[in-house]
Design a protein around this motif. Structure first.
Motif, short mmCIF file in Angstrom:
data_model
loop_
_atom_site.label_atom_id
_atom_site.label_comp_id
_atom_site.label_asym_id
_atom_site.label_seq_id
_atom_site.Cartn_x
_atom_site.Cartn_y
_atom_site.Cartn_z
N GLU A 1 0.81 -1.22 0.00
CA GLU A 1 0.00 0.00 0.00
C GLU A 1 0.85 1.26 0.00
OE1 GLU A 1 -2.77 -0.04 3.16
OE2 GLU A 1 -3.80 -1.87 2.51
N ARG A 2 1.96 1.24 0.70
CA ARG A 2 2.80 2.43 0.75
C ARG A 2 3.38 2.75 -0.62
NH1 ARG A 2 8.03 3.30 0.95
NH2 ARG A 2 8.45 1.06 1.07
N ARG A 3 3.90 1.75 -1.30
CA ARG A 3 4.50 1.98 -2.61
C ARG A 3 3.44 2.22 -3.68
NH1 ARG A 3 8.57 -2.54 -4.25
NH2 ARG A 3 9.12 -0.95 -5.81
N ALA A 4 2.23 1.73 -3.44
CA ALA A 4 1.18 1.86 -4.44
C ALA A 4 0.62 3.27 -4.52
CB ALA A 4 0.05 0.88 -4.14
N PHE A 5 0.79 4.08 -3.48
CA PHE A 5 0.25 5.44 -3.48
C PHE A 5 0.83 6.23 -4.66
CE2 PHE A 5 0.37 9.93 -2.27
CZ PHE A 5 -0.98 10.16 -2.02
N GLY A 6 -0.05 6.70 -5.55
CA GLY A 6 0.38 7.46 -6.72
C GLY A 6 0.81 6.60 -7.89
N ALA A 7 0.82 5.26 -7.71
CA ALA A 7 1.28 4.36 -8.78
C ALA A 7 0.19 3.39 -9.21
CB ALA A 7 2.51 3.59 -8.31
N VAL A 8 -1.05 3.59 -8.76
CA VAL A 8 -2.13 2.68 -9.11
C VAL A 8 -2.65 3.01 -10.51
CG1 VAL A 8 -4.51 2.01 -8.57
CG2 VAL A 8 -2.81 2.22 -6.74
N LEU A 9 -2.79 1.98 -11.32
CA LEU A 9 -3.30 2.11 -12.69
C LEU A 9 -4.82 2.00 -12.72
CD1 LEU A 9 -2.96 2.07 -15.82
CD2 LEU A 9 -2.63 -0.40 -15.61
N GLY A 10 -5.37 1.07 -11.95
CA GLY A 10 -6.81 0.85 -11.95
C GLY A 10 -7.15 -0.41 -11.18
N LYS A 11 -8.36 -0.92 -11.43
CA LYS A 11 -8.81 -2.14 -10.75
C LYS A 11 -9.12 -3.22 -11.78
CE LYS A 11 -10.73 -0.38 -6.43
NZ LYS A 11 -11.89 -0.41 -5.51
N ALA A 12 -8.80 -4.46 -11.41
CA ALA A 12 -9.05 -5.59 -12.29
C ALA A 12 -10.54 -5.88 -12.36
CB ALA A 12 -8.29 -6.82 -11.80
N LEU A 13 -11.04 -6.14 -13.57
CA LEU A 13 -12.43 -6.56 -13.77
C LEU A 13 -12.51 -8.06 -14.03
CD1 LEU A 13 -13.78 -3.66 -16.00
CD2 LEU A 13 -14.22 -4.06 -13.58
N GLY A 14 -11.37 -8.72 -14.02
CA GLY A 14 -11.31 -10.15 -14.21
C GLY A 14 -10.12 -10.72 -13.48
N ALA A 15 -10.04 -12.03 -13.43
CA ALA A 15 -8.95 -12.69 -12.70
C ALA A 15 -7.90 -13.21 -13.66
CB ALA A 15 -9.52 -13.85 -11.88
N HIS A 16 -6.67 -13.32 -13.13
CA HIS A 16 -5.58 -13.95 -13.88
C HIS A 16 -4.62 -14.54 -12.84
CE1 HIS A 16 -3.33 -14.69 -17.53
NE2 HIS A 16 -2.22 -14.36 -16.88
N HIS A 17 -4.40 -15.85 -12.90
CA HIS A 17 -3.71 -16.54 -11.81
C HIS A 17 -2.28 -16.96 -12.13
CE1 HIS A 17 -7.46 -16.61 -9.64
NE2 HIS A 17 -8.06 -17.20 -10.67
N ASP A 18 -1.92 -16.99 -13.41
CA ASP A 18 -0.59 -17.53 -13.72
C ASP A 18 -0.03 -16.90 -14.98
OD1 ASP A 18 1.60 -19.42 -13.33
OD2 ASP A 18 0.83 -20.40 -15.13
N GLY A 19 1.25 -16.47 -14.92
CA GLY A 19 1.94 -15.95 -16.09
C GLY A 19 1.37 -14.63 -16.58
N THR A 20 1.67 -14.34 -17.85
CA THR A 20 1.20 -13.09 -18.44
C THR A 20 -0.09 -13.33 -19.21
OG1 THR A 20 2.53 -13.44 -20.43
CG2 THR A 20 3.54 -12.19 -18.64
N GLY A 21 -0.84 -12.27 -19.39
CA GLY A 21 -2.10 -12.38 -20.13
C GLY A 21 -2.76 -11.03 -20.29
N LEU A 22 -4.01 -11.05 -20.70
CA LEU A 22 -4.76 -9.83 -20.99
C LEU A 22 -6.09 -9.91 -20.25
CD1 LEU A 22 -4.28 -7.38 -23.01
CD2 LEU A 22 -5.78 -8.60 -24.58
N ILE A 23 -6.39 -8.91 -19.41
CA ILE A 23 -7.64 -8.91 -18.67
C ILE A 23 -8.29 -7.53 -18.76
CG2 ILE A 23 -6.83 -10.66 -17.03
CD1 ILE A 23 -6.60 -8.37 -14.95
N PRO A 24 -9.62 -7.46 -18.60
CA PRO A 24 -10.27 -6.15 -18.57
C PRO A 24 -10.03 -5.45 -17.24
CG PRO A 24 -11.88 -7.87 -18.21
CD PRO A 24 -10.59 -8.57 -18.50
#
Length: 332
Positions: free
Chosen positions: A303-326
């Protein structure tokens, strides 16, 4: 018996034919342009009746050297057909034009027309010659529902019991009566501007020699251009390149030609983003921040490092590796 009268020129060729068999008058051909002038006591020209359809054919001079039927009749350029109710103008080597003049016109030419329909280049001109052009569309009861006003450059849609609706469809849609397939429409009844696409984006210059791919997470470089993120919790995060997955930008701001590469960055709304779950599995609703994987987001757990560095909130889940989510863009 029905009568027929042929009127010839100085030679043996017929240039005017009055044919009682079919109620037809043919003029022109054989070196003469077609003209017709009839004067009656009541000022009425009657062609046809008595079991015959009326037709008027006007021909122009045939091209030099024309033989056979072409030389006999010349080129048909105007046809009035009572059987079908058609007026055909043009063809035979000339483009059809309908020129309507106002009562004050002093010259009979297109330059002085207030309505001019030109078939050769498919142009309809309304107005000019001292008159403002208006196009008014009425419903069956005679009430105006659409108006194009040339004097003010206005378009009026709706009113008189009907809400105005301006609907824009993408190129691939064939059923243009289904507004659910529209990419954008303006609803006069509700006062809504409806954009079927998902985010509000803005064009930015990018530092890469190639345009950034849709879904890439971007940060602000030292020179003000954008580049892929390359470190965790980067407070220079600017957004996600729009257009990945199922989402497309609804509005793109500052779109213009540029010598340097540019990319539309999703600033507000929903977009698909590239994520890396190697730094923690991502669940719907998790805050996202930049990751060390170039152009990818990750779950924000500090939370401390995230202040000012948040992009947004996930609308879907992703559990492993790289991928594309809304995600929903929510810079903070």
């Amino acid at each position: 018996m029905p009568g027929k009268v042929d009127i010839v020129n100085n030679g043996p060729d017929t240039t005017i034919t009055l044919n009682g068999d079919n109620g037809m008058i043919s003029t022109g051909g054989h070196g003469a342009n077609g003209q017709l002038l009839l004067s009656t006591t009541d000022g009425v020209i009657r062609i046809g009746l008595n079991a015959n359809n009326g037709n008027v054919h006007l021909h122009r001079l045939p091209p030099a050297g024309t033989t056979g039927m072409g030389a006999l009749m010349g080129a048909l350029t105007i046809r009035l057909d009572a059987d079908t109710g058609d007026l055909l103008i043009g063809g035979g080597g000339v483009g059809g034009e309908l020129v309507l003049l106002g009562s004050t016109a002093t010259q009979h030419d297109a330059a002085h027309a207030t309505i001019h329909l030109r078939a050769e280049d498919a142009i309809v001109r309304v107005g000019g010659a001292g008159q403002d052009g208006d196009v008014v569309l009425l419903d069956a009861k005679g009430k105006a529902k659409m108006r194009l006003i040339g004097s003010h450059g206005h378009v009026w849609l709706g009113g008189n019991g009907q809400a105005g609706l301006l609907t824009l469809f993408p190129a691939g849609v064939e059923n243009v009566t289904d507004t659910t397939k529209a990419s954008m429409f303006l609803d006069g009844n509700k006062g809504d501007i409806v954009l079927q696409n998902a985010d509000c984006a803005e064009d930015f210059d990018v530092a890469e020699t190639e345009a950034a791919e849709p879904g890439a997470v971007m940060v602000i470089a030292e020179d003000g251009r954008l580049r892929h993120c390359t470190e965790a919790y980067d407070r220079r995060v600017a957004g996600v390149v729009s257009g990945a997955g199922e989402y497309r930008p609804g509005i793109v701001l500052d779109r213009r030609a540029s010598a340097s590469p540019r990319a539309a960055l999703a600033m507000v709304g929903k977009a698909y983003a590239r994520v890396d779950a190697g730094h923690g599995a991502i669940a719907a609703g998790d805050l996202l921040t930049t990751s060390p994987t170039p152009g990818h987001a990750m779950k924000a757990v500090d939370e401390r490092r995230a202040f000012g560095a948040v992009l947004g909130k996930a609308l879907g889940a992703h559990h492993d590796g790289t991928g594309l989510i809304p995600i929903v863009i929510a810079l903070q």
